[in-house]
Design a protein around this motif. Structure first.
Motif: not given
Length: 472
Positions: A47-48, A52, A55, A57, A59, A63, A67, A459
Motif C-alpha cells: 500500500h505505497s 498501491p 488504491d 496508500n 504511507t 494519503l 482512500t 512499486e
C-alpha cells in the motif's frame, strides 16, 4: 492485631494492583513505537507508491484518509475500520490481511494494538511518513516480497543503462534452461482502439472506438510455449501453496530462487495435446505474472503481461480492419487456429502467417492474458486517460483475455474481441481452497509477454507481478 495487620496488607496490595492496572490502562498506544512497525513490516510494501493495492496508500495520514474506502480507518471504531477488521478474519478467509502467503495472520498482540490505537482515536502524528521495511529474521512466510522486487529492479536498471540504444528485435535464451525466446520491437504511437459500430459480429464491450497512445515496447513473437514455461511450473522443489520454497535460505539461494513458482499440478497440464513447440495453457493470471518475474530476475529485463491497449496495438500492427489481414473471415485459416481448422486442440506456435509486424498466432490458437481488469465499459472508463491506458485490477475476476482460442468461432478472433475470466475456469480443480496456479478448465488459455522500453518503478513492478496474488 495480627488479623488486622494481615487485612491491612491485603487491602494495600489490592489497592496497589488496582492502581497499576489503572495506570496500564491509561497509557495510550504509541503510534511511532507500536503501530508504525506493524504497518511498515506488514502493509506498506503493498500500500505505497504510484500503484498501491486497492488504491489505498498507507504511507502518510493524508494519503490514508484519501482512500476510496471510507471505512479504512474510522477513529474510535475498530470494528468499522478495515485496517483492523481484515486482520482478525479467519486464516482461511480470502480477504485476510496480510494474507497467509505474506505472513498473515498477524499475532494477536499486534491486532490488539491496532484495535486499541483506533479505539483511542487513531492518532497519527503530523509529518510522520511510513516506509516499507523487511520483517524480522525468521518471520517470513515467503521471500517473494517487496524487498525482492527492489533487488530485481536494481538489476534491471543497471542493465538498461548498459544497453541504451534504439529498440531492436532480439532472440535470447532463458539462462537457467537455455530455451530460446523471441521478442519483436514495436514503435509505440497512437491508434484507434476498439471496433467500429458497423463491424460484423461486433460485441457491445468493444467501443466506442477511442484514440489511444502507447509507449514503445517489445512483445513476444510467439505465445509462451511449454518449452519456456514447464521448467518454471515443475521444479522438484518442496513448496508451500503460495509457491515459496520451504527450504529458502537467503544466504545460499539467489533472487531467482526467491520468486514464487507453482506447486506441482495434480494432472498433466497439456492434456495430451502436445508439449514441445506448443503453447503453455491453463495457468492463472497469477502464474503468468510470476513467470514474468522469474524471467525478469534471470535476464535483467522487465517482463510482464501486456495491457489491453498494448495487446490490441500489437495485434492490429497498423491496420484498422476486423483482423490484421483484413475483414474477410474466409482468410482466417491462413493466419490462425480456431474451431474450423484446429482439430479440437491447440497447435504448434508459428505455423500460420504472421501479422504485418511479424507476430504469430495473434488470432486464435490460445487466447492470451492481459494485465487489465475486465470491464464491459472499458472504453467509457479510459476517456480522458487514453495515454497508456490500464485498468488496474481490484478483484480477481474477471481479468481480460484477448485473441480467441482453438475452440472459438471467427468473431472471437477479431483484433478488438475481448473476454473476461471466470471462476468456472477452475471447476475441475479438486483442491480446497482452489489452487492459485491453475485454471484446469481453461485449455484455450495462454499468454505472451511484453517488455516496456521505459523501466517502471519498483512499486509498479510489484503491482504487475502480484496483482492476482490475492482474492480481494
Amino acid at each position: 492485631m495480627i488479623s488486622y495487620l494481615k487485612t491491612s496488607i491485603q487491602l494495600f496490595s489490592y489497592f496497589s494492583i488496582a492502581c497499576l492496572g489503572v495506570s496500564a490502562t491509561a497509557a495510550k498506544v504509541d503510534f511511532s513505537k507500536e503501530i508504525a512497525p506493524i504497518l511498515e513490516t506488514n502493509c506498506v510494501s503493498c500500500h505505497s507508491g504510484e500503484s498501491p493495492e486497492g488504491d489505498f496508500n498507507l504511507t502518510t495520514k493524508t494519503l490514508a484518509n484519501e482512500t476510496s474506502y471510507d471505512s479504512a480507518i474510522v477513529a474510535e471504531s475498530p470494528e468499522e475500520s478495515s485496517i483492523y477488521s481484515l486482520t482478525v478474519l479467519d486464516r482461511t478467509d480470502d480477504q485476510l490481511m496480510p494474507p497467509l502467503h505474506s505472513g498473515g495472520p498477524l499475532p494477536k498482540a499486534s491486532t490488539e494494538l491496532l484495535r486499541r490505537w483506533i479505539a483511542e482515536g487513531a492518532e497519527w502524528p503530523e509529518g510522520t511518513t511510513l516506509t516499507a521495511k523487511p520483517k524480522p529474521a525468521g518471520s517470513f512466510v515467503s521471500a517473494d516480497d517487496f524487498d525482492l522486487v527492489k533487488k530485481i529492479h536494481a538489476k534491471i536498471v543497471a542493465q538498461a543503462k548498459a544497453e541504451a540504444g534504439d529498440p531492436q528485435d532480439y532472440a535470447k535464451v532463458i539462462p537457467l534452461t537455455e530455451v530460446e525466446f523471441h521478442m519483436v520491437a514495436t514503435p509505440g504511437g497512437e491508434f484507434l482502439m476498439g471496433s467500429p459500430a458497423d463491424e460484423e459480429l461486433r460485441h457491445a464491450d468493444e467501443g466506442p472506438q477511442t484514440k489511444v497512445t502507447v509507449d514503445p515496447f517489445w512483445i513476444g513473437k510467439y505465445e509462451v510455449t511449454w518449452d519456456e514455461y514447464e521448467p518454471f511450473m515443475i521444479t522438484q522443489i518442496d513448496r508451500r501453496k503460495d509457491g515459496g520454497r520451504i527450504d529458502y535460505d537467503a544466504q545460499t539461494h539467489t533472487i531467482i530462487d526467491a520468486v514464487s513458482q507453482p506447486t506441482p499440478p495434480y494432472t498433466e497440464m497439456s492434456f495430451g495435446m502436445g508439449q514441445h513447440g506448443y503453447p503453455a495453457i491453463s495457468m492463472t493470471q497469477h502464474a503468468a505474472n510470476k513467470y514474468c518475474q522469474w524471467l525478469s530476475a534471470q535476464t535483467g529485463h522487465f517482463y510482464r503481461l501486456p495491457t489491453e491497449a498494448e495487446w490490441e496495438f500489437a495485434c492490429r500492427a497498423g491496420t484498422s480492419t476486423a483482423y490484421s489481414f483484413g475483414d474477410d473471415p474466409e482468410q482466417l485459416k491462413q493466419y490462425g487456429w480456431f474451431y474450423d481448422n484446429a482439430n479440437e486442440k491447440y497447435q504448434k506456435v508459428g505455423l500460420k502467417k504472421p501479422n504485418p509486424w511479424g507476430l504469430h498466432d495473434m488470432h486464435g490458437n490460445v487466447m492470451e492474458w492481459t494485465a487489465d481488469q475486465y470491464l464491459p465499459d472499458y472504453f467509457d472508463k479510459i476517456q480522458g486517460h487514453a495515454n497508456n491506458p490500464y485498468i488496474k485490477p481490484v478483484t480477481l475476476y474477471p481479468r481480460t483475455a484477448r485473441g480467441g482460442g482453438w475452440d472459438d468461432d471467427p468473431d472471437r478472433l477479431r483484433s478488438a474481441a475481448r473476454r473476461g475470466s471466470d471462476p468456472s475456469w477452475k471447476q475441475q480443480d479438486p483442491q480446497l481452497p482452489k489452487s492459485v496456479w491453475y485454471h484446469t478448465n481453461a485449455t484455450q488459455l495462454g499468454f505472451r509477454i511484453v517488455r516496456p522500453v521505459k523501466v517502471p518503478s519498483p512499486e509498479e513492478m510489484y503491482f504487475y507481478w502480484n496483482s492476482a496474488r490475492d482474492v480481494y
